[in-house]
Design a protein around this motif. Sequence first.
Motif, PDB file in Angstrom:
ATOM      1  N   GLN A   1      -0.986  22.124 -37.012  1.00 36.83           N
ATOM      2  CA  GLN A   1      -1.899  21.786 -36.011  1.00 36.83           C
ATOM      3  C   GLN A   1      -2.445  22.821 -34.969  1.00 36.83           C
ATOM      4  OE1 GLN A   1      -1.905  17.168 -34.621  1.00 36.83           O
ATOM      5  NE2 GLN A   1       0.067  18.012 -34.128  1.00 36.83           N
ATOM      6  N   VAL A   2      -3.632  23.136 -34.881  1.00 40.85           N
ATOM      7  CA  VAL A   2      -4.190  24.231 -34.039  1.00 40.85           C
ATOM      8  C   VAL A   2      -4.530  23.856 -32.865  1.00 40.85           C
ATOM      9  CG1 VAL A   2      -5.564  26.258 -33.922  1.00 40.85           C
ATOM     10  CG2 VAL A   2      -4.590  25.315 -36.210  1.00 40.85           C
ATOM     11  N   PHE A   3      -4.072  24.078 -31.550  1.00 39.08           N
ATOM     12  CA  PHE A   3      -4.287  23.832 -30.256  1.00 39.08           C
ATOM     13  C   PHE A   3      -5.252  24.738 -29.684  1.00 39.08           C
ATOM     14  CE2 PHE A   3      -0.965  20.870 -31.448  1.00 39.08           C
ATOM     15  CZ  PHE A   3      -1.154  19.801 -30.825  1.00 39.08           C
ATOM     16  N   VAL A   4      -6.554  24.539 -29.158  1.00 42.90           N
ATOM     17  CA  VAL A   4      -7.503  25.511 -28.576  1.00 42.90           C
ATOM     18  C   VAL A   4      -7.818  25.071 -27.077  1.00 42.90           C
ATOM     19  CG1 VAL A   4      -9.480  26.785 -28.894  1.00 42.90           C
ATOM     20  CG2 VAL A   4      -8.289  26.119 -30.967  1.00 42.90           C
TER      21      VAL A   4
ATOM     22  N   THR B   1      -4.943  21.144 -40.049  1.00 46.69           N
ATOM     23  CA  THR B   1      -5.278  21.905 -41.295  1.00 46.69           C
ATOM     24  C   THR B   1      -5.185  21.028 -42.542  1.00 46.69           C
ATOM     25  OG1 THR B   1      -2.892  22.815 -41.424  1.00 46.69           O
ATOM     26  CG2 THR B   1      -4.519  23.966 -40.125  1.00 46.69           C
ATOM     27  N   ARG B   2      -4.343  20.171 -42.824  1.00 49.84           N
ATOM     28  CA  ARG B   2      -4.250  19.278 -43.921  1.00 49.84           C
ATOM     29  C   ARG B   2      -5.630  18.399 -44.177  1.00 49.84           C
ATOM     30  NH1 ARG B   2       0.153  18.133 -46.912  1.00 49.84           N
ATOM     31  NH2 ARG B   2       1.232  20.246 -47.013  1.00 49.84           N
ATOM     32  N   LEU B   3      -6.416  17.985 -42.987  1.00 52.09           N
ATOM     33  CA  LEU B   3      -7.571  17.075 -43.064  1.00 52.09           C
ATOM     34  C   LEU B   3      -8.764  18.070 -43.078  1.00 52.09           C
ATOM     35  CD1 LEU B   3      -6.401  14.364 -40.553  1.00 52.09           C
ATOM     36  CD2 LEU B   3      -6.547  14.150 -42.971  1.00 52.09           C
ATOM     37  N   GLY B   4      -8.446  19.430 -42.748  1.00 51.08           N
ATOM     38  CA  GLY B   4      -9.554  20.260 -42.457  1.00 51.08           C
ATOM     39  C   GLY B   4     -10.695  19.804 -41.383  1.00 51.08           C
ATOM     40  N   GLU B   5     -10.449  19.155 -40.281  1.00 56.37           N
ATOM     41  CA  GLU B   5     -11.319  18.942 -39.262  1.00 56.37           C
ATOM     42  C   GLU B   5     -10.575  18.884 -38.043  1.00 56.37           C
ATOM     43  OE1 GLU B   5     -10.572  13.730 -39.792  1.00 56.37           O
ATOM     44  OE2 GLU B   5     -12.294  14.896 -40.981  1.00 56.37           O
ATOM     45  N   VAL B   6     -11.653  18.603 -37.044  1.00 58.08           N
ATOM     46  CA  VAL B   6     -11.111  18.364 -35.521  1.00 58.08           C
ATOM     47  C   VAL B   6     -10.451  16.766 -35.385  1.00 58.08           C
ATOM     48  CG1 VAL B   6     -11.549  18.364 -33.107  1.00 58.08           C
ATOM     49  CG2 VAL B   6     -12.372  20.384 -34.580  1.00 58.08           C
ATOM     50  N   VAL B   7      -9.423  16.679 -34.747  1.00 58.23           N
ATOM     51  CA  VAL B   7      -8.868  15.308 -35.031  1.00 58.23           C
ATOM     52  C   VAL B   7      -8.497  14.869 -33.457  1.00 58.23           C
ATOM     53  CG1 VAL B   7      -7.339  15.594 -37.232  1.00 58.23           C
ATOM     54  CG2 VAL B   7      -6.491  16.095 -35.076  1.00 58.23           C
ATOM     55  N   ALA B   8      -8.835  15.779 -32.412  1.00 60.28           N
ATOM     56  CA  ALA B   8      -8.594  15.206 -31.061  1.00 60.28           C
ATOM     57  C   ALA B   8      -9.341  16.261 -30.117  1.00 60.28           C
ATOM     58  CB  ALA B   8      -7.391  14.871 -30.741  1.00 60.28           C
ATOM     59  N   THR B   9      -9.769  15.605 -28.732  1.00 57.28           N
ATOM     60  CA  THR B   9     -10.220  16.603 -27.743  1.00 57.28           C
ATOM     61  C   THR B   9      -9.499  16.157 -26.378  1.00 57.28           C
ATOM     62  OG1 THR B   9     -12.454  17.057 -28.935  1.00 57.28           O
ATOM     63  CG2 THR B   9     -12.111  17.365 -26.464  1.00 57.28           C
ATOM     64  N   ILE B  10      -8.859  16.852 -26.059  1.00 53.14           N
ATOM     65  CA  ILE B  10      -7.649  16.433 -24.983  1.00 53.14           C
ATOM     66  C   ILE B  10      -8.197  17.085 -23.756  1.00 53.14           C
ATOM     67  CG2 ILE B  10      -5.304  16.288 -24.028  1.00 53.14           C
ATOM     68  CD1 ILE B  10      -4.458  16.730 -27.226  1.00 53.14           C
TER      69      ILE B  10
ATOM     70  N   VAL C   1      -4.990  29.979 -27.804  1.00 54.88           N
ATOM     71  CA  VAL C   1      -4.577  29.153 -29.218  1.00 54.88           C
ATOM     72  C   VAL C   1      -3.277  29.388 -29.642  1.00 54.88           C
ATOM     73  CG1 VAL C   1      -5.604  31.171 -30.465  1.00 54.88           C
ATOM     74  CG2 VAL C   1      -5.549  28.954 -31.573  1.00 54.88           C
ATOM     75  N   ALA C   2      -2.906  28.332 -30.184  1.00 50.49           N
ATOM     76  CA  ALA C   2      -1.306  28.022 -30.438  1.00 50.49           C
ATOM     77  C   ALA C   2      -1.292  27.075 -31.693  1.00 50.49           C
ATOM     78  CB  ALA C   2      -0.455  27.393 -29.372  1.00 50.49           C
ATOM     79  N   VAL C   3      -0.325  27.257 -32.575  1.00 49.77           N
ATOM     80  CA  VAL C   3      -0.172  26.738 -34.022  1.00 49.77           C
ATOM     81  C   VAL C   3       1.099  26.158 -33.746  1.00 49.77           C
ATOM     82  CG1 VAL C   3      -0.454  26.786 -36.286  1.00 49.77           C
ATOM     83  CG2 VAL C   3      -1.665  28.425 -34.995  1.00 49.77           C
ATOM     84  N   THR C   4       1.136  25.025 -34.430  1.00 48.97           N
ATOM     85  CA  THR C   4       2.246  24.157 -34.499  1.00 48.97           C
ATOM     86  C   THR C   4       2.507  23.556 -35.883  1.00 48.97           C
ATOM     87  OG1 THR C   4       1.582  21.975 -33.652  1.00 48.97           O
ATOM     88  CG2 THR C   4       2.364  23.649 -31.924  1.00 48.97           C
ATOM     89  N   SER C   5       3.789  23.154 -36.198  1.00 52.13           N
ATOM     90  CA  SER C   5       3.899  22.405 -37.569  1.00 52.13           C
ATOM     91  C   SER C   5       4.903  21.373 -37.464  1.00 52.13           C
ATOM     92  CB  SER C   5       4.452  23.331 -38.561  1.00 52.13           C
ATOM     93  OG  SER C   5       5.696  23.956 -38.426  1.00 52.13           O
TER      94      SER C   5
ATOM     95  N   VAL D   1      -2.283  29.051 -24.047  1.00 46.79           N
ATOM     96  CA  VAL D   1      -1.456  28.012 -24.743  1.00 46.79           C
ATOM     97  C   VAL D   1      -0.498  28.441 -25.316  1.00 46.79           C
ATOM     98  CG1 VAL D   1      -1.709  26.122 -26.276  1.00 46.79           C
ATOM     99  CG2 VAL D   1      -3.867  27.117 -25.433  1.00 46.79           C
ATOM    100  N   GLY D   2       0.755  27.987 -25.084  1.00 49.53           N
ATOM    101  CA  GLY D   2       2.225  28.078 -25.786  1.00 49.53           C
ATOM    102  C   GLY D   2       2.656  26.817 -26.295  1.00 49.53           C
ATOM    103  N   ALA D   3       3.333  27.076 -27.205  1.00 54.22           N
ATOM    104  CA  ALA D   3       4.056  25.966 -28.040  1.00 54.22           C
ATOM    105  C   ALA D   3       5.615  26.092 -27.976  1.00 54.22           C
ATOM    106  CB  ALA D   3       3.702  26.069 -29.345  1.00 54.22           C
ATOM    107  N   HIS D   4       6.354  24.828 -27.824  1.00 51.59           N
ATOM    108  CA  HIS D   4       7.809  24.769 -27.575  1.00 51.59           C
ATOM    109  C   HIS D   4       8.165  25.239 -29.023  1.00 51.59           C
ATOM    110  CE1 HIS D   4      11.716  22.919 -27.310  1.00 51.59           C
ATOM    111  NE2 HIS D   4      11.621  23.122 -26.017  1.00 51.59           N
ATOM    112  N   PRO D   5       9.395  25.834 -29.342  1.00 51.08           N
ATOM    113  CA  PRO D   5       9.841  26.251 -30.444  1.00 51.08           C
ATOM    114  C   PRO D   5       9.968  24.947 -31.667  1.00 51.08           C
ATOM    115  CG  PRO D   5      11.064  27.197 -28.844  1.00 51.08           C
ATOM    116  CD  PRO D   5      10.319  26.250 -28.022  1.00 51.08           C
ATOM    117  N   SER D   6      10.207  23.691 -31.003  1.00 50.78           N
ATOM    118  CA  SER D   6      10.411  22.627 -31.672  1.00 50.78           C
ATOM    119  C   SER D   6       9.030  22.024 -32.413  1.00 50.78           C
ATOM    120  CB  SER D   6      11.035  21.332 -30.840  1.00 50.78           C
ATOM    121  OG  SER D   6      10.107  20.900 -29.875  1.00 50.78           O
ATOM    122  N   GLY D   7       7.950  22.572 -31.709  1.00 45.60           N
ATOM    123  CA  GLY D   7       6.692  22.036 -32.207  1.00 45.60           C
ATOM    124  C   GLY D   7       6.159  20.797 -31.661  1.00 45.60           C
TER     125      GLY D   7
END
Length: 316
Positions: A30-33, A46-55, A312-316, A64-70
Motif C-alpha cells: 500500500q502506498v500512502f500519499v 498495488t495489487r488492485l492497481g487503484e486508489v482504495v481510500a482517501t483519509i 509518501v510512504a510504502v507499507t506491506s 509520512v512515515g511508516a512503523h516498521p511493522s507496517g
Amino acid sequence: MRSHGVVVAVLAVVAGTGFDVSPKWPTRVQVFVANSGSDNVTVYDTRLGEVVATIGVGDYPTGVGAHPSGHRVYVANESSNTVSVIDTRTRSVVATVPVGANPFGVAATPTHAYVTNFGSHDVTVFDTATNAPVKTIPVGRFPHSAVAAPDGSRVYVTNNGSDSVTVIDPTAQAPVQTIPVGVFPSGIAISFDGKRLYVANTGDDTVTVIDTGGNRPTATTKVGNAPLGVSVTPGGRVHVANTGSDTVSILGPTGKLLDTVKVQRMPEGSAAAPDDSFVYITNTGSDTVSILDAESGKPAGSFGAGRQPEGVAVTS
C-alpha cells in the motif's frame, strides 16, 4: 520555493490508472500519499492497481512515515501542529498526537516515532504503543526530514537551516553527533543494510553520501535542480526527486549518477517498495504519483492523488 521513500512479458493493464500490474509483488503493498492542498491521504493498493481510500487528516499534511511493522502510518500536519496516526489495515485515523511547531518529517522505530518540527527547531518523540509524547529533543535549525536505522539504533535528522544532519541515540533520546552536509539538506534515506545515508541538499543541487560506520561523508553527487525527496531500494538504487527540473536522478550505492528520468511537474516525495518492485514519486505540481521500475528506473505508470501531494510512504 519552500524546502522544509524479472518482469513477465505479458502485463495486465488496469483501465484508468495508467499502471501496468505485474506479478512482481510477493505481498500486497500500500502506498500512502500526503496531500497538503486537500488535507487528506490517498491510499493506493498495488495489487488492485487503484486508489482504495482517501483519509481525512489535519491541516496541510506533508511528511509520512511508516512503523516498521507496517501496521501504522504517521502523517505530519504542518499547519495544525499534529501527527495523524493511521491504522493501515482499517485505513482510518486512530489517534492524533500534538507535536511542535510546523511538523514536517516522521521516522519510526519499533517503540517510538520521531517528528521534525520545522518551526520550533526540535524533534518530538512519542511512544508508538500509547501515542503519548515522551520527549522533545533540540536539534539544528529548521529540521526537515528524519529516517531511522533499520535496527532502530539511530535516528537521523536533516537540519535545513544548519546544513547538517543530527544523529539521535534512541536509547538516551538525545543527540550524539552532528554531520556537516550540503546546502539546505532536506530529504534523507538509509540503505536497507543501514550502512549508508543519502541526503538531498536542495540549496546546491547535490546528494551527500554518508558512511554510518563513522558518520562521515564519502561522496557528493550533482543531481537535478532543487532535490527534495530521496529513497533507496533494497537493491541499493537511490532515487532523488528534483522538484525544480521535473526529473528523478538515479544513483548507485556509492553515489554514482546512473540515469536521469523525466517525470511530471514538481516531483517532491520519493519512496521505494520493500520488495524491490517499484519506486513512487509524488508530483506536487500535477497532483499525481509517478511509478518507476526499481530495477530499470523506467516509468511504469502513474496514479492520481489529492491536491499538492508531498510525502509518501510504502507499507506491506
